[in-house]
Design a protein around this motif. Structure first.
Motif, PDB file in Angstrom:
ATOM      1  N   ALA A 113      -8.347  -0.881   8.842  1.00  0.00           N
ATOM      2  CA  ALA A 113      -8.032   0.486   8.407  1.00  0.00           C
ATOM      3  C   ALA A 113      -7.822   0.539   6.894  1.00  0.00           C
ATOM      4  N   ILE A 114      -7.102  -0.464   6.364  1.00  0.00           N
ATOM      5  CA  ILE A 114      -6.812  -0.494   4.926  1.00  0.00           C
ATOM      6  C   ILE A 114      -8.099  -0.715   4.130  1.00  0.00           C
ATOM      7  N   ILE A 115      -8.961  -1.614   4.620  1.00  0.00           N
ATOM      8  CA  ILE A 115     -10.234  -1.860   3.937  1.00  0.00           C
ATOM      9  C   ILE A 115     -11.071  -0.585   3.906  1.00  0.00           C
ATOM     10  N   GLU A 116     -11.121   0.127   5.048  1.00  0.00           N
ATOM     11  CA  GLU A 116     -11.889   1.381   5.091  1.00  0.00           C
ATOM     12  C   GLU A 116     -11.297   2.419   4.141  1.00  0.00           C
ATOM     13  N   ALA A 117      -9.971   2.481   4.074  1.00  0.00           N
ATOM     14  CA  ALA A 117      -9.308   3.442   3.178  1.00  0.00           C
ATOM     15  C   ALA A 117      -9.644   3.139   1.717  1.00  0.00           C
ATOM     16  N   ILE A 118      -9.594   1.860   1.347  1.00  0.00           N
ATOM     17  CA  ILE A 118      -9.888   1.483  -0.045  1.00  0.00           C
ATOM     18  C   ILE A 118     -11.364   1.691  -0.364  1.00  0.00           C
ATOM     19  N   LEU A 148      -0.031  -0.060   1.306  1.00  0.00           N
ATOM     20  CA  LEU A 148      -0.343   0.518   2.615  1.00  0.00           C
ATOM     21  C   LEU A 148       0.185  -0.353   3.758  1.00  0.00           C
ATOM     22  N   LEU A 149       0.107  -1.671   3.585  1.00  0.00           N
ATOM     23  CA  LEU A 149       0.652  -2.574   4.596  1.00  0.00           C
ATOM     24  C   LEU A 149       2.150  -2.335   4.763  1.00  0.00           C
ATOM     25  N   PHE A 150       2.849  -2.253   3.650  1.00  0.00           N
ATOM     26  CA  PHE A 150       4.294  -2.030   3.661  1.00  0.00           C
ATOM     27  C   PHE A 150       4.621  -0.680   4.292  1.00  0.00           C
ATOM     28  N   ALA A 151       3.838   0.364   3.918  1.00  0.00           N
ATOM     29  CA  ALA A 151       4.074   1.720   4.428  1.00  0.00           C
ATOM     30  C   ALA A 151       3.838   1.784   5.943  1.00  0.00           C
ATOM     31  N   LEU A 152       2.743   1.187   6.408  1.00  0.00           N
ATOM     32  CA  LEU A 152       2.432   1.198   7.845  1.00  0.00           C
ATOM     33  C   LEU A 152       3.514   0.475   8.644  1.00  0.00           C
ATOM     34  N   ILE A 188      -7.519   8.742   7.378  1.00  0.00           N
ATOM     35  CA  ILE A 188      -8.250   7.540   7.812  1.00  0.00           C
ATOM     36  C   ILE A 188      -7.308   6.574   8.528  1.00  0.00           C
ATOM     37  N   LEU A 189      -6.145   6.351   7.942  1.00  0.00           N
ATOM     38  CA  LEU A 189      -5.174   5.426   8.540  1.00  0.00           C
ATOM     39  C   LEU A 189      -4.685   5.944   9.888  1.00  0.00           C
ATOM     40  N   ALA A 190      -4.478   7.261   9.990  1.00  0.00           N
ATOM     41  CA  ALA A 190      -4.003   7.855  11.247  1.00  0.00           C
ATOM     42  C   ALA A 190      -5.032   7.660  12.353  1.00  0.00           C
ATOM     43  N   ILE A 191      -6.295   7.867  12.016  1.00  0.00           N
ATOM     44  CA  ILE A 191      -7.372   7.714  13.000  1.00  0.00           C
ATOM     45  C   ILE A 191      -7.527   6.253  13.419  1.00  0.00           C
ATOM     46  N   GLY A 215      -3.444   4.914  14.459  1.00  0.00           N
ATOM     47  CA  GLY A 215      -2.553   5.715  15.299  1.00  0.00           C
ATOM     48  C   GLY A 215      -1.217   5.976  14.633  1.00  0.00           C
ATOM     49  N   ILE A 216      -1.063   5.530  13.386  1.00  0.00           N
ATOM     50  CA  ILE A 216       0.178   5.745  12.632  1.00  0.00           C
ATOM     51  C   ILE A 216      -0.084   6.778  11.532  1.00  0.00           C
ATOM     52  N   ARG A 217       0.641   7.895  11.579  1.00  0.00           N
ATOM     53  CA  ARG A 217       0.467   8.912  10.543  1.00  0.00           C
ATOM     54  C   ARG A 217       1.578   8.772   9.501  1.00  0.00           C
ATOM     55  N   LEU A 218       1.176   8.430   8.307  1.00  0.00           N
ATOM     56  CA  LEU A 218       2.143   8.330   7.220  1.00  0.00           C
ATOM     57  C   LEU A 218       2.616   9.723   6.828  1.00  0.00           C
TER      58      LEU A 218
END
Length: 279
Positions: A76-81, A103-107, A141-144, A147-150
């Motif tokens: 997910a992080i790679i796709e976001a970046i 993003l890792l820390f936030a998730l 992107i991360l939510a999809i 499954g975690i919505r920041l």
């Protein structure tokens, strides 16, 4: 596409390899590191992303960081970046380190029920609308994918990372200047005894003017001083003019640079516009 020689397998999806043209390179691709070892030859046809971290510290930070991420979050992080890189040309490759870490820390925080309030969200979104738009796309992107919505406040932090990578400025300085703008806005509200409408065009103009003023001060640029206008504003709007000078003195203290007197004239006009709205 060619081939590269593996130096280190960070996980199933990321390897550090020697590229014939670029030297030590980070190569990302689904399953690209599976069942691989040092000195194996790897085809670049299967690579989704390849980048070079020229700084030794950045290389070491990234090598330490990647093994800590589970594959779901990592993908997910790679796709976001990759999305950020596609939306923004000429972005600093260090974003792979800084953004991955953030993003890792936030998730992990949100997954554990922890949330951090962002007191600078409104100012950040106003200062950097383009980066903020991308940050909101990253959250989607991360939510999809996870499954975690920041929360929305995280969009502000992501915005600063994107702006930092886009302008090659240190994140600490970008954050420091955003906090300075927030402090100045709070002082304006306190001194003028108003609550500024954060959705108004006057607020947008004021925040951007403060940011441009900070940029000019940092670059040592000066604006022309309209002497007649300065005298007029000082006499007609003494409260706004005096407040403008308070703001300038705070900028000088925080930035440790001289702010030219002409800036008081333009700040006074912005403050008078706000005052006019409440009279």
């Amino acid at each position: 596409m060619g081939v590269a020689i593996i130096n280190k397998v960070l996980n199933n999806n990321v390897v550090i390899a020697n590229h014939p043209s670029y030297g030590e390179t980070v190569i990302i691709g689904k399953g690209i590191g599976f069942n691989r070892k040092r000195d194996d030859e790897i085809s670049l046809v299967n690579a989704d992303k390849m980048f070079v971290l020229t700084g030794k510290k950045e290389q070491e930070d990234y090598k330490k960081l990647l093994p800590e991420i589970d594959e779901k979050h990592q993908g997910a992080i790679i796709e976001a970046i990759n999305h950020i890189s596609a939306r923004v040309s000429g972005i600093n490759e260090y974003i792979h380190v800084g953004m991955t870490d953030h993003l890792l820390f936030a998730l992990n925080r949100i997954a554990n029920g922890l949330s951090i309030k962002n007191p600078f969200l409104v100012e950040t979104a106003t200062l950097y609308p383009f980066e903020y738009e991308i940050a909101k796309e990253v959250i989607e992107i991360l939510a999809i994918k996870t499954g975690i919505r920041l929360p929305e406040g995280e969009a502000g932090f992501i915005t600063l990372h994107i702006h930092s990578a886009l302008t090659n400025n240190e994140l600490a300085k970008v954050n420091q200047h955003s906090q300075l703008v927030t402090h100045l806005i709070n002082l304006i509200e306190e001194q003028m005894k108003i609550a500024i409408d954060k959705e108004s065009i006057d607020y947008v103009r004021l925040v951007r003017h403060l940011r441009y003023t900070i940029n000019r001060v940092l670059k040592g640029e000066k604006v022309d001083e309209p002497e007649k206008l300065a005298t007029l504003l000082k006499d007609a709007y003494p409260l706004c003019y005096n407040l403008a000078w308070k703001l300038i003195k705070i900028m000088q203290q925080r930035l440790k640079k001289q702010v030219c007197e002409a800036e008081a004239v333009y700040l006074t006009m912005h403050l008078q516009r706000l005052q006019k709205k409440i009279i």
